[in-house]
Design a protein around this motif. Structure first.
Motif, short mmCIF file in Angstrom:
data_model
loop_
_atom_site.label_atom_id
_atom_site.label_comp_id
_atom_site.label_asym_id
_atom_site.label_seq_id
_atom_site.Cartn_x
_atom_site.Cartn_y
_atom_site.Cartn_z
N UNK A 74 0.82 -1.22 0.00
CA UNK A 74 0.00 0.00 0.00
C UNK A 74 0.86 1.28 0.00
N UNK A 75 1.97 1.21 -0.73
CA UNK A 75 2.83 2.38 -0.93
C UNK A 75 2.65 2.85 -2.36
N UNK A 76 2.52 4.13 -2.54
CA UNK A 76 2.30 4.70 -3.86
C UNK A 76 3.64 4.85 -4.60
N UNK A 77 3.87 4.07 -5.66
CA UNK A 77 5.13 4.16 -6.39
C UNK A 77 5.39 5.57 -6.96
N UNK A 78 4.34 6.26 -7.35
CA UNK A 78 4.50 7.62 -7.88
C UNK A 78 4.99 8.57 -6.79
N UNK A 79 4.44 8.43 -5.61
CA UNK A 79 4.86 9.26 -4.48
C UNK A 79 6.33 9.02 -4.16
N UNK A 80 6.75 7.78 -4.20
CA UNK A 80 8.15 7.45 -3.91
C UNK A 80 9.06 8.02 -4.99
N UNK A 81 8.65 7.88 -6.25
CA UNK A 81 9.46 8.40 -7.34
C UNK A 81 9.60 9.93 -7.23
N UNK A 82 8.56 10.61 -6.84
CA UNK A 82 8.62 12.06 -6.68
C UNK A 82 9.46 12.46 -5.47
N UNK A 83 9.50 11.60 -4.46
CA UNK A 83 10.21 11.92 -3.22
C UNK A 83 11.73 11.74 -3.34
N UNK A 84 12.16 10.88 -4.21
CA UNK A 84 13.59 10.55 -4.31
C UNK A 84 14.46 11.79 -4.52
N UNK A 85 14.16 12.69 -5.46
CA UNK A 85 15.04 13.85 -5.66
C UNK A 85 15.09 14.82 -4.48
N UNK A 119 12.92 -6.07 0.71
CA UNK A 119 13.87 -4.97 0.59
C UNK A 119 13.21 -3.77 -0.07
N UNK A 120 12.46 -4.01 -1.13
CA UNK A 120 11.76 -2.93 -1.82
C UNK A 120 10.79 -2.21 -0.90
N UNK A 121 10.05 -2.98 -0.15
CA UNK A 121 9.08 -2.38 0.78
C UNK A 121 9.81 -1.58 1.86
N UNK A 122 10.90 -2.12 2.38
CA UNK A 122 11.66 -1.42 3.41
C UNK A 122 12.24 -0.11 2.88
N UNK A 123 12.82 -0.15 1.70
CA UNK A 123 13.41 1.07 1.14
C UNK A 123 12.33 2.09 0.77
N UNK A 124 11.22 1.62 0.24
CA UNK A 124 10.12 2.53 -0.07
C UNK A 124 9.57 3.20 1.18
N UNK A 125 9.43 2.42 2.23
CA UNK A 125 8.96 2.96 3.50
C UNK A 125 9.98 3.96 4.07
N UNK A 126 11.25 3.64 3.92
CA UNK A 126 12.29 4.55 4.41
C UNK A 126 12.22 5.89 3.70
N UNK A 127 11.96 5.88 2.42
CA UNK A 127 11.83 7.14 1.68
C UNK A 127 10.66 7.94 2.20
N UNK A 128 9.54 7.29 2.39
CA UNK A 128 8.34 7.98 2.90
C UNK A 128 8.63 8.58 4.28
N UNK A 129 9.28 7.83 5.14
CA UNK A 129 9.59 8.31 6.50
C UNK A 129 10.57 9.48 6.44
N UNK A 130 11.59 9.37 5.61
CA UNK A 130 12.56 10.47 5.50
C UNK A 130 11.90 11.75 5.02
N UNK A 131 11.03 11.63 4.05
CA UNK A 131 10.35 12.82 3.53
C UNK A 131 9.39 13.37 4.58
N UNK A 132 8.71 12.50 5.30
CA UNK A 132 7.76 12.96 6.32
C UNK A 132 8.45 13.67 7.46
N UNK A 133 9.70 13.29 7.76
CA UNK A 133 10.40 13.93 8.88
C UNK A 133 11.06 15.24 8.49
N UNK A 134 11.16 15.51 7.20
CA UNK A 134 11.75 16.79 6.76
C UNK A 134 10.73 17.84 6.89
#
Length: 134
Positions: A74-85, A119-134
């Protein structure tokens, strides 16, 4: 007359001391100045490294397997792709390193589909958490 001689002598000593102190300081300062060409090269190198890291992470998350794994969690791939940069250089470098290692391990047969999914789920979740904490 003696006081004016002393004043002249003191002024001369102060001038000599000021010159003696200023010369090494000026030389030390000149040695630490970065040339515009060096600064431009360092900036270009950092930008290139950042773009490479973004490309690695985006490639990792753009595979069909990654898309399915993220959707199953239940992670949005588009949201993750936008969050990476928007990740910091350090966060991006760590994430790119982990993604690169996971891809190499999977290609070498060291990981199975279920492990790569986790691994994919963990890394995707990590991106979401990192962006949420900024």
């Amino acid at each position: 007359m003696r006081s004016s001689t002393y004043r002249t002598l003191i002024a001369a000593l102060v001038a000599v001391l000021a010159f003696a102190i200023q010369s090494p300081l000026a030389a030390a300062t000149r040695n630490h100045v970065v040339s515009p060409a060096e600064l431009q090269q360092a900036t270009a190198s950092a930008a290139h490294t950042r773009q490479q890291n973004i490309a690695k992470v985006e490639k990792f998350f753009s595979s069909e397997q990654a898309q399915k794994a993220l959707k199953s969690a239940h992670l949005d791939p588009t949201q993750i792709k936008k969050a990476v940069p928007s990740l910091s250089d350090q966060e991006l470098a760590r994430l790119a390193s982990r993604a690169d290692k996971a891809q190499k391990d999977f290609a070498a047969g060291a990981l199975n589909n279920q492990q790569i999914t986790y691994i994919l789920i963990a890394l995707g979740t990590a991106i979401i958490v990192l962006i949420a904490t900024h």
